[in-house]
Design a protein around this motif. Structure first.
Motif, PDB file in Angstrom:
ATOM      1  N   MET A  82       0.848  -1.178   0.000  1.00  0.00           N
ATOM      2  CA  MET A  82       0.000   0.000   0.000  1.00  0.00           C
ATOM      3  C   MET A  82       0.885   1.228   0.000  1.00  0.00           C
ATOM      4  O   MET A  82       1.867   1.295   0.721  1.00  0.00           O
ATOM      5  CB  MET A  82      -0.873   0.013   1.252  1.00  0.00           C
ATOM      6  N   ALA A  83       0.493   2.240  -0.769  1.00  0.00           N
ATOM      7  CA  ALA A  83       1.367   3.389  -0.900  1.00  0.00           C
ATOM      8  C   ALA A  83       1.360   4.236   0.369  1.00  0.00           C
ATOM      9  O   ALA A  83       2.347   4.840   0.731  1.00  0.00           O
ATOM     10  CB  ALA A  83       0.935   4.226  -2.089  1.00  0.00           C
ATOM     11  N   LYS A  84       0.211   4.253   1.073  1.00  0.00           N
ATOM     12  CA  LYS A  84       0.151   5.143   2.218  1.00  0.00           C
ATOM     13  C   LYS A  84       0.924   4.571   3.388  1.00  0.00           C
ATOM     14  O   LYS A  84       0.960   3.371   3.600  1.00  0.00           O
ATOM     15  CB  LYS A  84      -1.293   5.321   2.654  1.00  0.00           C
ATOM     16  N   SER A  85       1.479   5.455   4.184  1.00  0.00           N
ATOM     17  CA  SER A  85       2.099   5.010   5.424  1.00  0.00           C
ATOM     18  C   SER A  85       1.138   5.265   6.553  1.00  0.00           C
ATOM     19  O   SER A  85       0.312   6.166   6.481  1.00  0.00           O
ATOM     20  CB  SER A  85       3.368   5.793   5.713  1.00  0.00           C
ATOM     21  N   HIS A  86       1.274   4.487   7.595  1.00  0.00           N
ATOM     22  CA  HIS A  86       0.411   4.694   8.737  1.00  0.00           C
ATOM     23  C   HIS A  86       1.224   4.980   9.978  1.00  0.00           C
ATOM     24  O   HIS A  86       2.402   4.656  10.053  1.00  0.00           O
ATOM     25  CB  HIS A  86      -0.469   3.460   8.942  1.00  0.00           C
ATOM     26  N   LEU A  87       0.559   5.573  10.935  1.00  0.00           N
ATOM     27  CA  LEU A  87       1.263   5.971  12.142  1.00  0.00           C
ATOM     28  C   LEU A  87       1.127   4.927  13.221  1.00  0.00           C
ATOM     29  O   LEU A  87       0.267   4.048  13.160  1.00  0.00           O
ATOM     30  CB  LEU A  87       0.667   7.285  12.668  1.00  0.00           C
ATOM     31  N   ILE A  88       1.984   5.065  14.222  1.00  0.00           N
ATOM     32  CA  ILE A  88       1.883   4.242  15.417  1.00  0.00           C
ATOM     33  C   ILE A  88       1.318   5.146  16.501  1.00  0.00           C
ATOM     34  O   ILE A  88       1.941   6.142  16.877  1.00  0.00           O
ATOM     35  CB  ILE A  88       3.263   3.717  15.839  1.00  0.00           C
ATOM     36  N   GLY A  89       0.138   4.825  16.988  1.00  0.00           N
ATOM     37  CA  GLY A  89      -0.468   5.648  18.026  1.00  0.00           C
ATOM     38  C   GLY A  89      -0.055   5.156  19.402  1.00  0.00           C
ATOM     39  O   GLY A  89       0.494   4.073  19.560  1.00  0.00           O
ATOM     40  N   LEU A  90      -0.311   5.965  20.415  1.00  0.00           N
ATOM     41  CA  LEU A  90       0.166   5.601  21.759  1.00  0.00           C
ATOM     42  C   LEU A  90      -0.733   6.191  22.826  1.00  0.00           C
ATOM     43  O   LEU A  90      -1.101   7.364  22.760  1.00  0.00           O
ATOM     44  CB  LEU A  90       1.601   6.122  21.921  1.00  0.00           C
ATOM     45  N   VAL A  91      -1.136   5.362  23.777  1.00  0.00           N
ATOM     46  CA  VAL A  91      -1.837   5.854  24.963  1.00  0.00           C
ATOM     47  C   VAL A  91      -1.043   5.345  26.147  1.00  0.00           C
ATOM     48  O   VAL A  91      -1.065   4.150  26.459  1.00  0.00           O
ATOM     49  CB  VAL A  91      -3.288   5.316  25.021  1.00  0.00           C
ATOM     50  N   GLY A  92      -0.320   6.198  26.798  1.00  0.00           N
ATOM     51  CA  GLY A  92       0.540   5.681  27.854  1.00  0.00           C
ATOM     52  C   GLY A  92       0.829   6.717  28.915  1.00  0.00           C
ATOM     53  O   GLY A  92       0.466   7.882  28.796  1.00  0.00           O
ATOM     54  N   ASP A  93       1.497   6.266  29.979  1.00  0.00           N
ATOM     55  CA  ASP A  93       1.867   7.208  31.015  1.00  0.00           C
ATOM     56  C   ASP A  93       3.068   8.020  30.539  1.00  0.00           C
ATOM     57  O   ASP A  93       3.600   7.806  29.448  1.00  0.00           O
ATOM     58  CB  ASP A  93       2.152   6.482  32.330  1.00  0.00           C
ATOM     59  N   GLU A  94       3.483   8.945  31.402  1.00  0.00           N
ATOM     60  CA  GLU A  94       4.494   9.905  30.950  1.00  0.00           C
ATOM     61  C   GLU A  94       5.768   9.234  30.473  1.00  0.00           C
ATOM     62  O   GLU A  94       6.319   9.591  29.422  1.00  0.00           O
ATOM     63  CB  GLU A  94       4.828  10.870  32.093  1.00  0.00           C
ATOM     64  N   ASP A  95       6.223   8.241  31.247  1.00  0.00           N
ATOM     65  CA  ASP A  95       7.496   7.613  30.881  1.00  0.00           C
ATOM     66  C   ASP A  95       7.413   6.892  29.549  1.00  0.00           C
ATOM     67  O   ASP A  95       8.293   7.013  28.693  1.00  0.00           O
ATOM     68  CB  ASP A  95       7.928   6.627  31.975  1.00  0.00           C
ATOM     69  N   THR A  96       6.313   6.151  29.383  1.00  0.00           N
ATOM     70  CA  THR A  96       6.155   5.419  28.122  1.00  0.00           C
ATOM     71  C   THR A  96       6.127   6.395  26.958  1.00  0.00           C
ATOM     72  O   THR A  96       6.777   6.193  25.931  1.00  0.00           O
ATOM     73  CB  THR A  96       4.853   4.611  28.135  1.00  0.00           C
ATOM     74  N   CYS A  97       5.351   7.473  27.135  1.00  0.00           N
ATOM     75  CA  CYS A  97       5.246   8.431  26.041  1.00  0.00           C
ATOM     76  C   CYS A  97       6.591   9.054  25.727  1.00  0.00           C
ATOM     77  O   CYS A  97       6.993   9.167  24.563  1.00  0.00           O
ATOM     78  CB  CYS A  97       4.238   9.518  26.382  1.00  0.00           C
ATOM     79  N   THR A  98       7.315   9.473  26.781  1.00  0.00           N
ATOM     80  CA  THR A  98       8.621  10.075  26.525  1.00  0.00           C
ATOM     81  C   THR A  98       9.507   9.123  25.753  1.00  0.00           C
ATOM     82  O   THR A  98      10.126   9.503  24.750  1.00  0.00           O
ATOM     83  CB  THR A  98       9.318  10.421  27.864  1.00  0.00           C
ATOM     84  N   ALA A  99       9.546   7.871  26.209  1.00  0.00           N
ATOM     85  CA  ALA A  99      10.440   6.907  25.567  1.00  0.00           C
ATOM     86  C   ALA A  99      10.100   6.740  24.090  1.00  0.00           C
ATOM     87  O   ALA A  99      10.968   6.841  23.219  1.00  0.00           O
ATOM     88  CB  ALA A  99      10.348   5.561  26.279  1.00  0.00           C
ATOM     89  N   PHE A 100       8.821   6.533  23.796  1.00  0.00           N
ATOM     90  CA  PHE A 100       8.493   6.238  22.400  1.00  0.00           C
ATOM     91  C   PHE A 100       8.458   7.472  21.537  1.00  0.00           C
ATOM     92  O   PHE A 100       8.736   7.414  20.344  1.00  0.00           O
ATOM     93  CB  PHE A 100       7.172   5.474  22.321  1.00  0.00           C
ATOM     94  N   LEU A 101       8.125   8.618  22.133  1.00  0.00           N
ATOM     95  CA  LEU A 101       8.185   9.826  21.330  1.00  0.00           C
ATOM     96  C   LEU A 101       9.616  10.119  20.939  1.00  0.00           C
ATOM     97  O   LEU A 101       9.894  10.586  19.828  1.00  0.00           O
ATOM     98  CB  LEU A 101       7.575  11.003  22.087  1.00  0.00           C
TER      99      LEU A 101
END
Lengths: 252, 123
Positions: free
Chosen positions: B6-25
């Motif tokens: 598929m030509a389109k790319s998709h994103l990886i979404g995230l619902v997490g606490d602060e540490d998880t978000c910081t790490a993956f962002l």
């Protein structure tokens, strides 16, 4: 007769052969679907096993990520706010490919990088190395998670496909095929009964003819006897037999 | 035979606490779309379950998110939404957090498979 569900058809030999062909088709379809269901179930079990293994590995990988995050926080200070504010364009995105497995479309995720790194400058002030180490660990974790997500989607898609296929297999096995078998049995019974009726009717006609012929013979004998007596007394030319006998039409 | 990518790319979404978000962002998955809406949600101590639910529903409905990561302890709070999400995409992936290690008995996906065979059998 009339056991179970059957298709309403007028019993004839042509219908019988048509039904037989359809029954054969249904049986072939049933065995093919069963094979498909078995192949899908096997793939399903394999995927499940891989998922469980991967999830265990993921637990460890995540621990490593949090550890390096803690290190980065220790040396670079609280970067949470900076990171969240700077989220603007995602660098790592996923593409999906469709794979065809035993007739089922499965989606496969692959991670790819595009664009520049938003966080190149984060932590330049202090603890830059730990921050970039954290970045690397997080990216490795992401790769693993993307794989895991592919397995999960495959799992769910396979689950649905297996349910549908099994429903069809059971439908054919318990509804369609018995229906055809009952119809064929009914048609055969009707044809046999018709044959018996014909046979009975012919027999009856033969019997009747016999009786009629016997009566006529008696009549003819009686007449010839009378003629013979008459001929004894009066000389008369021989009569043709055809004159005397006249065939009454046989009417039913 | 596989089809074309598929030509389109998709994103990886995230619902997490602060540490998880910081790490993956940091790992580079965060994005704001045209409406300045992020594809992630940082769950702090004071985030209500209602907020989490509505964000989650929005993220699940977005067509450009292929995978949604969610911390397992948050997933437990919104279990009903996750169980109700039966589509294959976006794929909901439960990840452990710093305080809550991974618990396979609560995972939505594995619970679906429990009907077939027990998880421990496979180990």
């Amino acid at each position: 007769m009339g056991s179970g569900d059957k298709i309403n058809v007028f019993p004839s030999r042509m219908i019988l052969s048509v039904m037989k062909v359809r029954l054969k088709g249904a049986q072939k379809g049933h065995s093919l679907l069963k094979k498909k269901s078995d192949a899908l179930t096997m793939k399903f079990r394999q995927t499940l096993k891989k998922i469980i293994d991967n999830k265990l590995v993921m637990g460890d990988v995540m621990k490593a990520v949090y550890f390096s995050l803690a290190e980065a926080a220790y040396s670079a200070g609280d970067i949470t706010q900076t990171v969240i504010q700077n989220a603007d364009k995602a660098q790592n995105k996923i593409k999906f490919q469709r794979d065809n497995v035993a007739g089922v479309q499965l989606t496969n995720f692959t991670m790819h990088t595009e664009g520049s790194d938003n966080y190149q400058l984060t932590g330049l002030g202090k603890g830059g190395q730990t921050v970039s180490r954290c970045k690397d660990t997080a990216q490795k974790a992401l790769k693993l998670l993307v794989e895991l997500a592919s397995l999960q989607t495959a799992f769910i898609t396979l689950d649905e496909a297996i349910k549908i296929t099994n429903r069809r297999v059971n439908g054919i096995e318990y509804v369609i095929i018995p229906r055809f078998e009952n119809t064929i049995a009914y048609v055969i019974e009707e044809l046999d009964e018709r044959d018996r009726e014909e046979f009975y009717r012919l027999k009856k006609i033969q019997d009747k003819k016999k009786i009629i012929r016997a009566k006529q013979k008696k009549l003819a004998d009686a007449l010839t006897k009378k003629e013979a007596d008459k001929a004894m007394s009066v000389d008369q030319p021989a009569r043709s037999i055809l004159e005397q006998q006249h065939d009454p039409d046989i009417m039913f | 035979m596989s089809k074309v990518t598929m030509a389109k790319s998709h994103l990886i979404g995230l619902v997490g606490d602060e540490d998880t978000c910081t790490a993956f962002l940091l790992g580079g998955i965060g994005e704001l779309n045209n409406a300045r809406e992020p594809n992630f949600l940082v769950v702090k101590k004071d985030t209500t379950i209602g907020e989490i639910e509505s964000s989650l529903r929005k993220l699940l409905a977005r067509k450009d998110i292929g995978i949604l990561l969610i911390n397992q302890h948050i997933a437990n709070d919104v279990r009903h939404i996750i169980d109700g999400h039966t589509a294959a995409i976006p794929a909901v992936l439960e990840i452990p957090s710093k305080e809550h290690p991974y618990d396979s008995s609560k995972d939505s996906i594995l619970r679906r498979a429990k009907g077939m065979f027990s998880v421990d059998e496979m180990r």
